[in-house]
Enzyme design. Structure first.
Site, PDB file in Angstrom:
ATOM      1  CE1 TYR A   1      -4.108  -2.781   5.528  1.00 18.31           C
ATOM      2  CE2 TYR A   1      -3.615  -0.417   5.515  1.00 18.31           C
ATOM      3  CZ  TYR A   1      -3.868  -1.589   4.837  1.00 18.31           C
ATOM      4  OH  TYR A   1      -3.866  -1.588   3.466  1.00 18.31           O
TER       5      TYR A   1
ATOM      6  CE  LYS B   1      -1.557  -4.607   3.319  1.00 16.85           C
ATOM      7  NZ  LYS B   1      -1.785  -5.961   2.777  1.00 16.85           N
TER       8      LYS B   1
ATOM      9  CB  SER C   1      -0.862  -0.024   1.266  1.00 14.66           C
ATOM     10  OG  SER C   1      -1.479   1.216   1.462  1.00 14.66           O
TER      11      SER C   1
HETATM   12  C1  UD1 Z   1      -7.338   4.571   3.823  1.00 14.60           C
HETATM   13  C2  UD1 Z   1      -6.464   4.123   4.961  1.00 14.60           C
HETATM   14  C3  UD1 Z   1      -5.175   3.580   4.405  1.00 14.60           C
HETATM   15  C4  UD1 Z   1      -5.455   2.459   3.419  1.00 14.60           C
HETATM   16  C5  UD1 Z   1      -6.390   3.006   2.339  1.00 14.60           C
HETATM   17  C6  UD1 Z   1      -6.775   1.954   1.322  1.00 14.60           C
HETATM   18  C7  UD1 Z   1      -7.089   5.541   6.894  1.00 14.60           C
HETATM   19  C8  UD1 Z   1      -6.645   6.628   7.803  1.00 14.60           C
HETATM   20  N1  UD1 Z   1      -6.237   5.227   5.895  1.00 14.60           N
HETATM   21  O1  UD1 Z   1      -6.671   5.565   3.148  1.00 14.60           O
HETATM   22  O2  UD1 Z   1      -4.334   3.137   5.410  1.00 14.60           O
HETATM   23  O3  UD1 Z   1      -4.264   2.021   2.851  1.00 14.60           O
HETATM   24  O4  UD1 Z   1      -7.563   3.504   2.930  1.00 14.60           O
HETATM   25  O5  UD1 Z   1      -7.893   1.231   1.694  1.00 14.60           O
HETATM   26  O6  UD1 Z   1      -8.150   4.976   7.054  1.00 14.60           O
HETATM   27  N2  UD1 Z   1     -13.079  10.741   3.449  1.00 14.60           N
HETATM   28  C9  UD1 Z   1     -14.113  11.581   3.826  1.00 14.60           C
HETATM   29  N3  UD1 Z   1     -15.246  11.041   4.359  1.00 14.60           N
HETATM   30  C10 UD1 Z   1     -15.418   9.692   4.530  1.00 14.60           C
HETATM   31  C11 UD1 Z   1     -14.355   8.830   4.133  1.00 14.60           C
HETATM   32  C12 UD1 Z   1     -13.204   9.387   3.602  1.00 14.60           C
HETATM   33  O7  UD1 Z   1     -13.993  12.808   3.694  1.00 14.60           O
HETATM   34  O8  UD1 Z   1     -16.457   9.268   5.030  1.00 14.60           O
HETATM   35  C13 UD1 Z   1     -11.853  11.316   2.871  1.00 14.60           C
HETATM   36  C14 UD1 Z   1     -10.624  11.053   3.696  1.00 14.60           C
HETATM   37  O9  UD1 Z   1     -10.413  12.066   4.616  1.00 14.60           O
HETATM   38  C15 UD1 Z   1      -9.550  11.014   2.602  1.00 14.60           C
HETATM   39  C16 UD1 Z   1     -10.282  10.492   1.369  1.00 14.60           C
HETATM   40  O10 UD1 Z   1     -11.653  10.702   1.624  1.00 14.60           O
HETATM   41  O11 UD1 Z   1      -9.106  12.299   2.319  1.00 14.60           O
HETATM   42  C17 UD1 Z   1     -10.020   9.023   1.108  1.00 14.60           C
HETATM   43  O12 UD1 Z   1     -10.291   8.290   2.285  1.00 14.60           O
HETATM   44  P1  UD1 Z   1     -10.229   6.702   2.341  1.00 14.60           P
HETATM   45  O13 UD1 Z   1     -11.076   6.142   1.259  1.00 14.60           O
HETATM   46  O14 UD1 Z   1     -10.506   6.285   3.736  1.00 14.60           O
HETATM   47  O15 UD1 Z   1      -8.728   6.369   1.932  1.00 14.60           O
HETATM   48  P2  UD1 Z   1      -7.337   6.855   2.604  1.00 14.60           P
HETATM   49  O16 UD1 Z   1      -7.557   7.772   3.713  1.00 14.60           O
HETATM   50  O17 UD1 Z   1      -6.491   7.341   1.496  1.00 14.60           O
END
Ligand code: UD1
Length: 339
Positions: free
Chosen positions: A151, A155, A126
């Site tokens: 987690y 990795k 990842s």
């Molecule tokens: C998350 C994980 C990461 C993992 C990756 C792949 C966390 C902190 N990190 O990354 O370790 O490798 O998924 O599965 O969980 N967002 C919102 N509202 C929501 C959900 C997400 O605003 O309800 C935003 C988040 O702040 C972020 C973006 O959307 O900026 C993507 O979020 P997410 O899909 O959870 O992925 P990552 O944070 O990149």
């Protein structure tokens, strides 16, 4: 054609990869413990490819079962290892569960591969290993930063375990693929992402909100130092990602690798903000999404997107599908699942 084991082959990325492997003529055996997936996914794979892959329900933590599996399938040429737990929050609460699920299982599989005359191994890693990289886009040479969660640590440790094993096992060749943010579903809408409970990731949360399962999306922070204030990620269509696995496996099986352990970033190279993802969804679905801005989520990085040069030039792979196409397929999948 070569026989390939896909662990976690009924999961989101695993199932899409099984489809692409079968399309390329590989004989696939799936191991999955069904802890976060369903045997019904086999029907979807069969409907798309016309082939039902072999499936064994095995818990890879059961070392003897892993040994027995490889006795029965000693003609396996390659393993694509997806099987792992992946909920960041849960890993903070249950670190030992994560170390057991993600590390013990990896060790048991590698122990068996060491016994084979030759073996190719592809590992699901990842971009989380880079943390908040100092330079964007992120190259494979960017330093690995201290993990934010157990987690993420699994990795990093997983990569180290594979690297160390490749040093002493001349029969073993491995590639770690560092995924950015996989989204979307197969265009046939016969397989896709099936999150259990409340989704933690952005795209399933968006589609579940649009279909009425959730009231509204909370956008975690709009005060980041980015053009629109929301975080930036590199969202990659799961089918593009799946195809990269087939190419990486072929690279090892055909001896095109430059060293016995290699790493590649898998992303589009393009960063998109949370608000841009929402806009893309609204465009392709024709639906207005309910959302509100809330505070930042702990542990979120500001911005991450891949430098794709190594994957493009060396692996010979690049993404073909756009963010809009990924969002459209995610939405079609959601409508099929809940519709
Ligand atoms: C998350 C994980 C990461 C993992 C990756 C792949 C966390 C902190 N990190 O990354 O370790 O490798 O998924 O599965 O969980 N967002 C919102 N509202 C929501 C959900 C997400 O605003 O309800 C935003 C988040 O702040 C972020 C973006 O959307 O900026 C993507 O979020 P997410 O899909 O959870 O992925 P990552 O944070 O990149």
């Amino acid at each position: 054609m070569d026989k390939v084991l896909v662990t976690g082959g009924l999961g989101f990325i695993g199932s899409h990869t099984v489809v692409e492997l079968q399309n390329e003529g590989y004989e696939v055996v799936i191991i999955d413990d069904l802890s976060n997936s369903s045997a019904e996914v086999l029907e979807g794979i069969e409907a798309i490819t016309g082939i039902r892959p072999l499936f064994e329900q095995i818990d890879l933590k059961e070392k003897l079962d892993v040994e027995n599996f490889f006795v029965r399938h000693s003609d396996i040429k390659g393993v694509i290892h997806f099987a792992a737990s992946k909920a960041v929050g849960e890993s903070v609460k249950e670190p030992l569960l994560y170390y057991e699920n993600n590390i013990s299982t990896l060790v048991y599989v590698l122990k068996e591969l060491k016994k084979l005359p030759s073996a190719a191994f592809i590992f699901s890693s990842s971009c989380t290993v880079y943390g908040q990289a100092d330079e964007l886009p992120i190259t494979e040479n960017a330093p690995v930063k201290a993990a934010e969660s157990p987690y993420g640590n699994t990795k990093q440790i997983g990569e180290e375990i594979i690297k160390d094993t490749c040093k002493i096992a001349p029969n073993l060749k491995a590639i770690a693929l560092r995924y950015f943010n996989p989204i979307g579903a197969h265009k046939s809408v016969k397989i896709g992402e099936l999150p259990i409970g409340v989704p933690q990731n952005l795209v399933p949360f968006i589609t579940q909100t649009a279909i009425g399962l959730r009231d509204e999306l909370s956008i975690f922070g709009d005060d980041y130092p980015t053009p629109d204030g929301t975080c930036i990620r590199d969202y990659i269509h799961v089918v593009d990602l799946a195809k990269a696995h087939v190419i990486a496996l072929g690279r090892l099986l055909q001896g095109k690798n430059k060293s016995n352990y290699e790493t590649f970033n898998l992303g589009t190279g393009k960063g998109s903000s949370v608000l841009e993802v929402v806009k893309s969804f609204e465009k392709v679905s024709g639906k207005k999404l309910n959302y509100k801005i809330v505070g930042r989520r702990e542990g979120d990085i500001i911005s991450a997107y891949a430098d794709t040069n190594k994957a493009n030039d060396d692996l010979g792979w690049k993404t073909e599908l756009s963010l809009d196409e990924a969002m459209r397929s995610a939405w079609e999948w959601e409508q099929k699942v809940r519709g």
